[in-house]
Every structure is written in C-alpha cells, then in structure tokens.
Scaffold this motif. Structure first.
Motif, mmCIF file in Angstrom:
data_model
loop_
_atom_site.group_PDB
_atom_site.id
_atom_site.type_symbol
_atom_site.label_atom_id
_atom_site.label_comp_id
_atom_site.label_asym_id
_atom_site.label_seq_id
_atom_site.Cartn_x
_atom_site.Cartn_y
_atom_site.Cartn_z
ATOM 1 N N LEU A 74 7.820 13.935 -33.338
ATOM 2 C CA LEU A 74 7.654 14.839 -32.202
ATOM 3 C C LEU A 74 6.732 13.751 -31.416
ATOM 4 C CD1 LEU A 74 6.458 17.975 -34.163
ATOM 5 C CD2 LEU A 74 8.212 17.701 -32.419
ATOM 6 N N THR A 75 6.019 12.675 -31.649
ATOM 7 C CA THR A 75 5.340 12.118 -30.582
ATOM 8 C C THR A 75 6.140 10.839 -30.073
ATOM 9 O OG1 THR A 75 3.984 11.254 -32.580
ATOM 10 C CG2 THR A 75 3.021 12.877 -31.226
ATOM 11 N N ASP A 76 6.735 10.203 -31.041
ATOM 12 C CA ASP A 76 7.521 8.991 -30.837
ATOM 13 C C ASP A 76 8.758 9.286 -29.981
ATOM 14 O OD1 ASP A 76 5.852 7.663 -32.313
ATOM 15 O OD2 ASP A 76 6.911 7.118 -34.040
ATOM 16 N N SER A 77 9.107 10.555 -29.982
ATOM 17 C CA SER A 77 10.568 10.760 -29.183
ATOM 18 C C SER A 77 10.121 10.856 -27.722
ATOM 19 C CB SER A 77 11.047 12.060 -29.610
ATOM 20 O OG SER A 77 10.041 13.015 -29.341
ATOM 21 N N ASP A 113 4.418 7.270 -23.468
ATOM 22 C CA ASP A 113 3.388 7.673 -23.352
ATOM 23 C C ASP A 113 2.933 8.751 -22.078
ATOM 24 O OD1 ASP A 113 3.126 6.161 -25.410
ATOM 25 O OD2 ASP A 113 1.819 4.646 -24.654
ATOM 26 N N GLY A 114 3.617 8.509 -21.181
ATOM 27 C CA GLY A 114 3.024 9.253 -20.066
ATOM 28 C C GLY A 114 3.330 10.956 -20.412
ATOM 29 N N GLU A 115 4.303 11.168 -21.070
ATOM 30 C CA GLU A 115 4.559 12.520 -21.638
ATOM 31 C C GLU A 115 3.530 13.038 -22.595
ATOM 32 O OE1 GLU A 115 7.985 14.817 -20.971
ATOM 33 O OE2 GLU A 115 9.364 12.983 -20.979
ATOM 34 N N LEU A 116 3.064 12.242 -23.408
ATOM 35 C CA LEU A 116 1.873 12.318 -24.340
ATOM 36 C C LEU A 116 0.908 12.803 -23.858
ATOM 37 C CD1 LEU A 116 2.411 9.609 -27.125
ATOM 38 C CD2 LEU A 116 3.564 11.896 -27.203
ATOM 39 N N THR A 117 0.422 12.090 -22.629
ATOM 40 C CA THR A 117 -0.933 12.500 -22.215
ATOM 41 C C THR A 117 -0.784 13.551 -21.219
ATOM 42 O OG1 THR A 117 -0.336 10.738 -20.413
ATOM 43 C CG2 THR A 117 -1.742 10.134 -22.563
ATOM 44 N N ALA A 118 0.393 13.801 -20.764
ATOM 45 C CA ALA A 118 0.588 15.132 -19.643
ATOM 46 C C ALA A 118 0.445 16.281 -20.253
ATOM 47 C CB ALA A 118 1.961 15.047 -19.342
ATOM 48 N N GLN A 119 -0.180 17.475 -19.400
ATOM 49 C CA GLN A 119 -0.366 18.603 -19.988
ATOM 50 C C GLN A 119 1.104 19.438 -19.451
ATOM 51 O OE1 GLN A 119 -3.316 21.472 -18.673
ATOM 52 N NE2 GLN A 119 -3.348 22.048 -21.049
ATOM 53 N N HIS A 120 2.012 19.506 -20.108
ATOM 54 C CA HIS A 120 3.293 20.271 -19.881
ATOM 55 C C HIS A 120 3.159 21.783 -19.747
ATOM 56 C CE1 HIS A 120 5.561 16.755 -20.746
ATOM 57 N NE2 HIS A 120 4.619 16.542 -21.871
ATOM 58 N N LEU A 153 0.099 16.409 -26.002
ATOM 59 C CA LEU A 153 0.517 16.258 -27.234
ATOM 60 C C LEU A 153 -0.496 14.974 -28.024
ATOM 61 C CD1 LEU A 153 4.349 15.777 -26.656
ATOM 62 C CD2 LEU A 153 3.430 17.517 -28.079
ATOM 63 N N VAL A 154 -0.787 14.262 -27.109
ATOM 64 C CA VAL A 154 -1.691 13.241 -27.639
ATOM 65 C C VAL A 154 -3.019 13.849 -28.075
ATOM 66 C CG1 VAL A 154 -3.031 12.504 -25.493
ATOM 67 C CG2 VAL A 154 -2.643 10.777 -27.347
ATOM 68 N N TRP A 155 -3.394 15.011 -27.679
ATOM 69 C CA TRP A 155 -4.440 15.695 -28.184
ATOM 70 C C TRP A 155 -4.565 16.109 -29.499
ATOM 71 C CZ3 TRP A 155 -6.123 20.178 -30.422
ATOM 72 C CH2 TRP A 155 -7.382 20.469 -30.453
ATOM 73 N N ASP A 156 -3.311 16.663 -29.927
ATOM 74 C CA ASP A 156 -2.853 17.209 -31.084
ATOM 75 C C ASP A 156 -2.684 16.277 -32.092
ATOM 76 O OD1 ASP A 156 -2.006 20.329 -30.875
ATOM 77 O OD2 ASP A 156 -0.945 19.357 -29.257
ATOM 78 N N LEU A 157 -2.279 14.948 -31.611
ATOM 79 C CA LEU A 157 -2.193 13.685 -32.597
ATOM 80 C C LEU A 157 -3.302 13.317 -32.997
ATOM 81 C CD1 LEU A 157 -0.368 11.503 -33.738
ATOM 82 C CD2 LEU A 157 -0.543 10.378 -31.539
ATOM 83 N N ALA A 158 -4.358 13.167 -32.245
ATOM 84 C CA ALA A 158 -5.747 12.735 -32.551
ATOM 85 C C ALA A 158 -6.584 14.017 -33.387
ATOM 86 C CB ALA A 158 -6.600 12.333 -31.354
ATOM 87 N N HIS A 159 -6.381 15.291 -33.083
ATOM 88 C CA HIS A 159 -6.933 16.219 -33.655
ATOM 89 C C HIS A 159 -6.583 16.352 -35.166
ATOM 90 C CE1 HIS A 159 -8.645 20.514 -34.358
ATOM 91 N NE2 HIS A 159 -7.108 20.788 -34.717
ATOM 92 N N ILE A 160 -5.194 16.166 -35.280
ATOM 93 C CA ILE A 160 -4.892 15.883 -36.495
ATOM 94 C C ILE A 160 -5.405 14.984 -37.637
ATOM 95 C CG2 ILE A 160 -2.629 15.261 -38.113
ATOM 96 C CD1 ILE A 160 -0.928 16.606 -36.045
ATOM 97 N N GLY A 161 -5.577 13.945 -37.028
ATOM 98 C CA GLY A 161 -6.470 12.959 -37.639
ATOM 99 C C GLY A 161 -7.736 13.184 -37.754
#
Length: 455
Positions: free
Chosen positions: A45-48, A51-58, A65-73
């Motif tokens: 879900l995150t490698d697809s 990076d700009g789309e990971l940090t954007a709020q859609h 998406l980058v918030w969810d990734l670090a929150h999981i960790g």
C-alpha cells in the motif's frame, strides 16, 4: 474502522483463560505469520505510490498514508517492545504525533511527521525487535494477560491490518491513475437458484466469545441472546436492486429517511452511492483509479447507514439487528453451537470468503458457496461490511482490555455496528464475533448491507 490510541493506564484484566488445547508454539507461529502478512500488505500500500502521495492528504476524512505507516510502527513499539518486552523506548518523542486521539485526521498533515524513508526505517527497526520478543515470550495460560495466548501480538497484527484497510480507503479516495491492481473475484456458481431470503427460527443462541484467544474486548464475553424468528436476505443488496430504489425517487422522497439522513441528503445533494456518477444514461463508478459501469449483480458499496436504512424502508423491510446478524451467521441449529465462522470453526480460505485485498471489489452475489451459514445465508464474511440497525454498545459483563480507548469511549447511540468484514479486511481482523462501528454518515468505508423482516 475506528481510530485507536497508545496504551494509557491498563484496564482491569478482562482477558479470560484460554482453552487448554491451545499450543503456545502453534500460537507463536500463528502470530509470526499474522505479523508478516500485515507488514507485506503495508508495504504494498505504501510502496505503490511516490513519496509525494504518501505525504499528501487525499481527503480530510483520512490521514496522509505516511502518518498511518509511522503510527503502525509506534503502536507496535509501545505495546510489543515496551509493554510486553520491557524495552527502553526507541522514539518516545513521537508518541504524541501518532496519538490518534490527540490529533484529528484533518490536522495531521500539519504535524512534523516522519518523512517516508524515516517512517519506513522506524517501522522496520521496531519490527525486528518485536520478532525477537515474540521468539522468547511465554504464551502459556498462566502468563501475563498481554502475553497469554499471544494476545498482544495478535492485537498488533489486527491493528496493522485495520490501518491497511484505512490506507486502502485512502487509495480509493485519491485521484489519478490506478496504483493497485488485483484479479476479479470468482464467479457465482448457483446465484440463479438461491432464494431471496432465509428464515432464521426463533430461539436462543450464544453471542460473542470468551474462548477466541485474539478476540478484542468488545467481542467479549460470550452470553445468551433470545432472538425472535425473522427472515434475512440470502445475499447483500445488489447495485441493481439499489438502482431501482434510486429510479423510484429514493433520494427525493423524505418518507424513507431518518430526519438526520434526510438533512444529509439535502445538504450534500446526494443522488447515488459515493463514487457513482451518471453518463450517457448509464451509471458509472470510480474504483481505485478506474472508471467502469456499475455491475448490477455486485453488492452495493460505499453507502451510509442512512442510505441503507432508507432503502430498507422503501423495500418494506428493515436492517437486521446485530444479534440477528450474528445468529444468522454463527448459530448451528443441528448442534446448538455458535460457530467461529458461518461455515464452521476452521480459518477462512479463498474458497470461503473474499478477504485480504485479494480482489479490489466485492464478488457477485452467489459466490463462495462453501462459505454459507447453516441458516442458508451467504457472503456474510468478506465482500462488504454490513450495516445493522444496532447502536454500538457493550455486552453484559464487558471489561475494557487492555485500554478503554479501544471500545469503551465509542459506546453509545452515536455509532452504528457493522458486521462481516469486506474484501479489504484480513482474516486476522475478521471473524463471526468481530464488531466494527462507525458514524451513520460514513460513506467512504467499504460498507453495504442486507435487509430483514419479522417472521
């Protein structure tokens, strides 16, 4: 799915003794597989996307998406490294950034979040240490509540899969070309011969669980419920059936709507499920970056509780209660037992249900005959979350565990219960007792419904 938060003061031990037949080493293997499966999906879900789309709020409804990734960790660090392993905190300074209760989703892009590369490294570092802890953790019955039967590891695997579902919702909301692909689900084998509804006879059944080792607090404890006889749709309501409601003025007639739902229709100008639009006399939908005709025989998707309730009223029916849904899904009248899943006690396979993001859409109604319940109802697990008429409330004897913010703070009339999971849900976070809940206005979630009537 609901948000969650980091551990506060632990609640009283509400975790029941696990069955004596549970093998600690089998549980350890199960926990390892669940954690690795979740992380592989997170990577997809995150490698697809870039990076700009990971940090954007859609969408303001969703986190970057980058918030969810670090929150999981961060959740994994707090529960597995600190609470179970007793390890020193790796990144205590970021706990507040990734506390879902402290920062609403709409505000998260403005926070000093970890950049994508740093978030990936952090989650990977946490995971390596967590697997070391799993290898050594005692999972026997007499262990600490968080370790017993591997509960904390199962809880974290479920947490990650819940956020994977959330990230998949974000993928659906993002604009631009498709970033994810998947094959179509299997075709139905006997849809034309299925009855429109099944009869569930009156009588008691056992609701909830006290034995499922990784069941969450709101699924507990097992208790008896008396349910009157009722009829239930054999399959979820289809897009074709929902279009008949629309064509009959469903979105323009206040008779079918709860007052708050009618206010929502007028305020937002609703005329169809989310992501649908009409072009050249045909209903189309946008699905993960692809525009396609709405399929008549697929379960309708992306409808709010208010829309489901309005359809049921228009059809002269109603939404099932949560107790009715679970009885239809789990009760075996031949033995009097409540099963783990509609088909029995074995874990789901691809022949039983549409789960785990194997397909990026619901299967057509009548699929998965091996997954049907003794009641005769099908597709109760996977495909679409199903709205019920019930408010999200605690079961008799409920005890918050391991922290009250997972369920307790959401109990009340503001949230409606959804059951059964969807194609976006992994099997570790989906079972016959699993309870989801959301606000009745929510449409971006993978929600559908089926209807019922009194016998």
């Amino acid at each position: 799915m609901t948000d969650d938060r980091a551990p506060s003061a632990p609640a009283a031990d509400g975790f029941p003794p696990t069955p004596g037949s549970l093998d600690p080493e089998a549980l350890r293997r199960r926990a390892l597989d669940a954690l690795l499966t979740a992380r592989a999906r997170t990577a997809t879900l995150t490698d697809s996307v870039e990076d700009g789309e990971l940090t954007a709020q859609h969408s303001p409804l969703m986190s970057p998406l980058v918030w969810d990734l670090a929150h999981i960790g961060n959740q994994e660090e707090q529960w597995l490294l600190r609470a179970v392993g007793g390890r020193q905190a790796l990144r205590p300074e970021i706990d507040g950034l990734y506390d879902a209760f402290e920062h609403p989703r709409s505000a998260r892009p403005s926070l000093p979040l970890l950049a994508p590369a740093e978030a990936r490294t952090y989650a990977s570092d946490v995971r390596g240490r967590a697997l070391d802890i799993l290898e050594a953790a005692p999972l026997h019955e007499g262990g600490r509540p968080l370790e017993r039967a591997g509960f904390a590891f199962g809880m974290i695997a479920q947490h990650e899969q819940q956020h994977d579902e959330t990230m998949l919702i974000t993928h659906q909301l993002r604009s631009g070309p498709a970033a994810l692909t998947a094959p179509a689900p299997p075709d139905p084998t006997d849809a034309g011969s299925l009855p429109g509804e099944v009869l569930v006879p009156a009588g008691p059944f056992t609701m909830g669980t006290s034995a499922e080792p990784w069941a969450l607090d709101n699924e507990r404890p097992a208790h008896r419920r008396e349910v009157a006889a009722f009829h239930l749709d054999t399959s979820p309501v289809t897009c074709g059936a929902y279009q008949r409601f629309m064509a009959d003025g469903g979105y323009t007639d206040p008779r079918w709507w709860a007052p708050e739902g009618w206010d929502m229709v007028r305020e937002h100008g609703l005329t169809a499920p989310l992501f649908w639009h009409r072009d050249a006399g045909q209903w189309l939908r946008r699905r993960f970056g692809v525009t396609e005709p709405v399929p008549d025989d697929e379960p309708v998707l992306h409808v709010s509780w208010y829309e489901a309730d309005a359809y049921a009223r228009w059809a002269g029916r109603r939404l099932p209660t949560e107790s009715e849904w679970e009885k239809a899904a789990r009760h075996d009248p031949a033995t009097g037992r409540s099963l783990r899943y509609p088909w029995g006690d074995t874990d789901p396979t691809p022949e039983h249900a549409n789960l785990g993001q194997r397909h990026l859409r619901p299967a057509r109604v009548g699929a998965y005959p091996a997954g049907r319940a003794p009641s005769g109802a099908g597709q109760l697990i996977g495909d679409v979350w199903e709205w019920t008429s019930s408010d999200f409330l605690p079961y008799p004897g409920f005890v918050a565990f391991p922290y009250r913010e997972y369920s307790d703070v959401f109990f009340g009339p503001g949230h409606k219960v959804l059951r059964g999971g969807s194609f976006a849900v992994d099997q570790v976070a989906c079972r016959g007792t699993f309870r989801n809940w959301d606000l009745p206005v929510r449409r971006q979630i993978f929600s559908g419904f089926r209807t019922a009537r009194d016998a």
